[in-house]
Design a protein around this motif. Structure first.
Motif, PDB file in Angstrom:
ATOM      1  N   MET A   1     -10.588 -21.329   2.221  1.00  0.00           N
ATOM      2  CA  MET A   1     -10.103 -19.982   2.478  1.00  0.00           C
ATOM      3  C   MET A   1     -10.780 -19.683   3.931  1.00  0.00           C
ATOM      4  O   MET A   1     -11.967 -19.707   4.179  1.00  0.00           O
ATOM      5  CB  MET A   1     -11.109 -18.944   1.684  1.00  0.00           C
ATOM      6  N   LEU A   2      -9.796 -19.937   4.803  1.00  0.00           N
ATOM      7  CA  LEU A   2     -10.077 -19.627   6.251  1.00  0.00           C
ATOM      8  C   LEU A   2      -9.671 -18.480   6.866  1.00  0.00           C
ATOM      9  O   LEU A   2      -8.483 -17.905   6.574  1.00  0.00           O
ATOM     10  CB  LEU A   2      -9.670 -20.790   7.054  1.00  0.00           C
ATOM     11  N   PRO A   3     -10.422 -17.840   7.888  1.00  0.00           N
ATOM     12  CA  PRO A   3      -9.723 -16.477   8.436  1.00  0.00           C
ATOM     13  C   PRO A   3      -8.826 -16.802   9.393  1.00  0.00           C
ATOM     14  O   PRO A   3      -8.420 -17.792   9.774  1.00  0.00           O
ATOM     15  CB  PRO A   3     -11.166 -16.110   9.439  1.00  0.00           C
ATOM     16  N   LYS A   4      -7.978 -15.772   9.699  1.00  0.00           N
ATOM     17  CA  LYS A   4      -6.929 -16.056  10.325  1.00  0.00           C
ATOM     18  C   LYS A   4      -7.068 -16.589  11.856  1.00  0.00           C
ATOM     19  O   LYS A   4      -6.396 -17.524  12.499  1.00  0.00           O
ATOM     20  CB  LYS A   4      -6.045 -14.600  10.391  1.00  0.00           C
ATOM     21  N   GLU A   5      -8.096 -16.184  12.478  1.00  0.00           N
ATOM     22  CA  GLU A   5      -8.554 -16.968  13.797  1.00  0.00           C
ATOM     23  C   GLU A   5      -9.026 -17.923  13.567  1.00  0.00           C
ATOM     24  O   GLU A   5      -9.851 -18.316  12.350  1.00  0.00           O
ATOM     25  CB  GLU A   5      -9.437 -15.558  14.175  1.00  0.00           C
ATOM     26  N   SER A   6      -9.072 -18.974  14.483  1.00  0.00           N
ATOM     27  CA  SER A   6      -9.623 -20.314  14.427  1.00  0.00           C
ATOM     28  C   SER A   6     -11.246 -20.432  14.746  1.00  0.00           C
ATOM     29  O   SER A   6     -11.476 -21.098  14.777  1.00  0.00           O
ATOM     30  CB  SER A   6      -8.997 -21.154  15.379  1.00  0.00           C
ATOM     31  N   HIS A   7     -11.700 -19.086  15.361  1.00  0.00           N
ATOM     32  CA  HIS A   7     -13.187 -19.077  16.056  1.00  0.00           C
ATOM     33  C   HIS A   7     -13.791 -18.750  14.798  1.00  0.00           C
ATOM     34  O   HIS A   7     -13.485 -17.844  14.050  1.00  0.00           O
ATOM     35  CB  HIS A   7     -13.210 -18.324  17.290  1.00  0.00           C
ATOM     36  N   PRO A   8     -15.204 -18.841  14.861  1.00  0.00           N
ATOM     37  CA  PRO A   8     -16.369 -18.265  13.843  1.00  0.00           C
ATOM     38  C   PRO A   8     -16.159 -16.841  13.959  1.00  0.00           C
ATOM     39  O   PRO A   8     -15.879 -16.281  14.795  1.00  0.00           O
ATOM     40  CB  PRO A   8     -17.533 -18.804  14.281  1.00  0.00           C
ATOM     41  N   SER A   9     -16.310 -16.354  12.517  1.00  0.00           N
ATOM     42  CA  SER A   9     -16.491 -14.900  12.454  1.00  0.00           C
ATOM     43  C   SER A   9     -17.841 -14.478  12.986  1.00  0.00           C
ATOM     44  O   SER A   9     -18.675 -15.146  13.035  1.00  0.00           O
ATOM     45  CB  SER A   9     -16.597 -14.485  10.920  1.00  0.00           C
ATOM     46  N   PRO A  10     -17.818 -13.199  13.420  1.00  0.00           N
ATOM     47  CA  PRO A  10     -19.302 -12.618  13.758  1.00  0.00           C
ATOM     48  C   PRO A  10     -20.099 -12.727  12.611  1.00  0.00           C
ATOM     49  O   PRO A  10     -19.904 -12.265  11.670  1.00  0.00           O
ATOM     50  CB  PRO A  10     -18.766 -11.076  14.247  1.00  0.00           C
ATOM     51  N   GLY A  11     -21.297 -13.354  12.977  1.00  0.00           N
ATOM     52  CA  GLY A  11     -22.390 -13.485  12.154  1.00  0.00           C
ATOM     53  C   GLY A  11     -22.345 -14.768  11.601  1.00  0.00           C
ATOM     54  O   GLY A  11     -23.280 -14.866  10.594  1.00  0.00           O
ATOM     55  N   CYS A  57      -9.749 -13.452   6.189  1.00  0.00           N
ATOM     56  CA  CYS A  57      -9.228 -14.271   5.356  1.00  0.00           C
ATOM     57  C   CYS A  57      -7.811 -13.838   4.797  1.00  0.00           C
ATOM     58  O   CYS A  57      -7.018 -14.381   4.887  1.00  0.00           O
ATOM     59  CB  CYS A  57     -10.089 -15.078   4.418  1.00  0.00           C
ATOM     60  N   LEU A  58      -8.032 -12.522   4.126  1.00  0.00           N
ATOM     61  CA  LEU A  58      -7.049 -12.207   3.521  1.00  0.00           C
ATOM     62  C   LEU A  58      -5.754 -11.682   4.350  1.00  0.00           C
ATOM     63  O   LEU A  58      -4.810 -11.859   3.835  1.00  0.00           O
ATOM     64  CB  LEU A  58      -7.399 -10.717   2.656  1.00  0.00           C
ATOM     65  N   GLY A  60      -4.786 -13.618   6.670  1.00  0.00           N
ATOM     66  CA  GLY A  60      -3.906 -14.868   6.949  1.00  0.00           C
ATOM     67  C   GLY A  60      -3.742 -15.563   5.563  1.00  0.00           C
ATOM     68  O   GLY A  60      -2.963 -16.645   5.744  1.00  0.00           O
ATOM     69  N   GLY A  61      -3.694 -14.874   4.330  1.00  0.00           N
ATOM     70  CA  GLY A  61      -3.094 -15.778   3.250  1.00  0.00           C
ATOM     71  C   GLY A  61      -2.922 -14.710   2.106  1.00  0.00           C
ATOM     72  O   GLY A  61      -2.837 -13.604   2.269  1.00  0.00           O
ATOM     73  N   PHE A  62      -2.840 -15.288   0.906  1.00  0.00           N
ATOM     74  CA  PHE A  62      -2.784 -14.629  -0.348  1.00  0.00           C
ATOM     75  C   PHE A  62      -1.375 -14.057  -0.605  1.00  0.00           C
ATOM     76  O   PHE A  62      -1.345 -12.862  -1.151  1.00  0.00           O
ATOM     77  CB  PHE A  62      -3.914 -13.836  -0.674  1.00  0.00           C
ATOM     78  N   GLY A  63      -0.413 -14.343   0.233  1.00  0.00           N
ATOM     79  CA  GLY A  63       0.881 -13.962  -0.155  1.00  0.00           C
ATOM     80  C   GLY A  63       1.243 -12.495   0.455  1.00  0.00           C
ATOM     81  O   GLY A  63       0.397 -12.116   1.204  1.00  0.00           O
ATOM     82  N   GLU A  64       2.072 -11.956  -0.319  1.00  0.00           N
ATOM     83  CA  GLU A  64       2.491 -10.464   0.055  1.00  0.00           C
ATOM     84  C   GLU A  64       1.427  -9.465   0.017  1.00  0.00           C
ATOM     85  O   GLU A  64       1.221  -8.479   0.675  1.00  0.00           O
ATOM     86  CB  GLU A  64       3.682 -10.099  -0.633  1.00  0.00           C
ATOM     87  N   HIS A  65       0.471  -9.649  -0.793  1.00  0.00           N
ATOM     88  CA  HIS A  65      -0.613  -8.807  -1.076  1.00  0.00           C
ATOM     89  C   HIS A  65      -2.077  -8.937  -0.470  1.00  0.00           C
ATOM     90  O   HIS A  65      -2.530  -8.387  -0.044  1.00  0.00           O
ATOM     91  CB  HIS A  65      -1.239  -8.957  -2.487  1.00  0.00           C
ATOM     92  N   GLY A  66      -1.999  -9.925   0.571  1.00  0.00           N
ATOM     93  CA  GLY A  66      -3.088 -10.284   1.511  1.00  0.00           C
ATOM     94  C   GLY A  66      -3.370  -9.193   2.536  1.00  0.00           C
ATOM     95  O   GLY A  66      -4.492  -8.788   2.428  1.00  0.00           O
ATOM     96  N   PRO A  67      -2.247  -8.784   3.375  1.00  0.00           N
ATOM     97  CA  PRO A  67      -2.706  -7.728   4.158  1.00  0.00           C
ATOM     98  C   PRO A  67      -3.178  -6.519   3.574  1.00  0.00           C
ATOM     99  O   PRO A  67      -3.990  -5.779   4.120  1.00  0.00           O
ATOM    100  CB  PRO A  67      -1.273  -7.532   4.961  1.00  0.00           C
ATOM    101  N   GLN A  68      -2.451  -6.322   2.650  1.00  0.00           N
ATOM    102  CA  GLN A  68      -2.855  -4.915   1.714  1.00  0.00           C
ATOM    103  C   GLN A  68      -4.042  -5.074   1.288  1.00  0.00           C
ATOM    104  O   GLN A  68      -4.923  -3.970   1.466  1.00  0.00           O
ATOM    105  CB  GLN A  68      -1.936  -4.655   0.630  1.00  0.00           C
ATOM    106  N   ALA A  69      -4.635  -6.251   0.754  1.00  0.00           N
ATOM    107  CA  ALA A  69      -5.902  -6.396   0.212  1.00  0.00           C
ATOM    108  C   ALA A  69      -6.888  -6.322   1.250  1.00  0.00           C
ATOM    109  O   ALA A  69      -7.996  -5.867   1.388  1.00  0.00           O
ATOM    110  CB  ALA A  69      -5.940  -7.533  -0.504  1.00  0.00           C
ATOM    111  N   ALA A  70      -6.721  -6.843   2.660  1.00  0.00           N
ATOM    112  CA  ALA A  70      -7.571  -6.771   3.586  1.00  0.00           C
ATOM    113  C   ALA A  70      -7.795  -5.462   4.082  1.00  0.00           C
ATOM    114  O   ALA A  70      -9.046  -5.074   4.215  1.00  0.00           O
ATOM    115  CB  ALA A  70      -6.827  -7.663   4.900  1.00  0.00           C
TER     116      ALA A  70
END
Length: 134
Positions: A1-11, A57-58, A60-70
Motif C-alpha cells: 500500500m503506497l501513497p500516490k506520490e513517490s516521496h515520503p509522506s509528511p511525518g 494511498c486511497l 492511488g488505488g482501491f478501484g473506483e471507491h479509492g478517491p471517495q474513500a480518501a
C-alpha cells in the motif's frame, strides 16, 4: 500500500517498530480464515499523520471507491483509531503501534479485535456499498 506520490509522506519515520501510528488494508475482511493484509510500511508520530497518509494511498488505488474513500478519511480528521470500510472487499485501519511492537503485529491484532466486535454488524457494512467510517 503506497501513497500516490513517490516521496515520503509528511511525518513518515524510518522505522517499523513502535511507538507510533500506522495504517493497513485488509482484503476480503469477512471471509473465513485470515484476511490478506497490505501493510503500509511506514510509522508516524500521530494518528492524524497516519490518516492523511492513508488518504494518499486511497487516492492511488482501491478501484473506483479509492478517491471517495480518501475524501471520507480526510473529512474524519482522525485523532485516534480509525476503521474505514472501503467496499465489500477492503477495510482500512489506522491504529496505534505500542512501544517495541512491530507494526504488522499491531495491525493484525487491531484488525482482529475490530473484526470480532463488528462481525454481527458486517452486513450493514457490506450492504452500504459506499466507503464509511465504522
Amino acid at each position: 500500500m503506497l501513497p500516490k506520490e513517490s516521496h515520503p509522506s509528511p511525518g513518515e519515520r524510518a522505522t517499523h517498530v513502535g511507538p507510533g501510528w500506522s495504517s493497513a488494508a485488509f482484503f476480503e475482511p469477512w471471509h473465513l480464515g485470515r484476511p490478506s493484509p497490505k501493510y503500509r510500511w511506514a510509522m508516524f508520530d500521530t494518528a492524524g499523520q497516519a490518516a492523511a497518509d492513508l488518504a494518499l494511498c486511497l487516492d492511488g488505488g482501491f478501484g473506483e471507491h479509492g478517491p471517495q474513500a480518501a475524501g471520507v478519511v480526510r473529512g474524519a480528521r482522525a485523532s485516534g483509531e480509525l476503521v474505514l470500510s472501503v467496499s465489500v472487499n477492503w477495510v482500512c485501519v489506522v491504529y496505534p503501534v505500542p512501544a517495541g511492537r512491530h507494526l504488522s503485529n499491531a495491525a493484525d491484532a487491531f484488525f482482529a479485535g475490530w473484526r470480532s466486535a463488528m462481525f454481527d454488524r458486517r452486513f450493514e457494512l457490506i450492504n452500504a456499498n459506499r466507503p464509511m467510517i465504522c
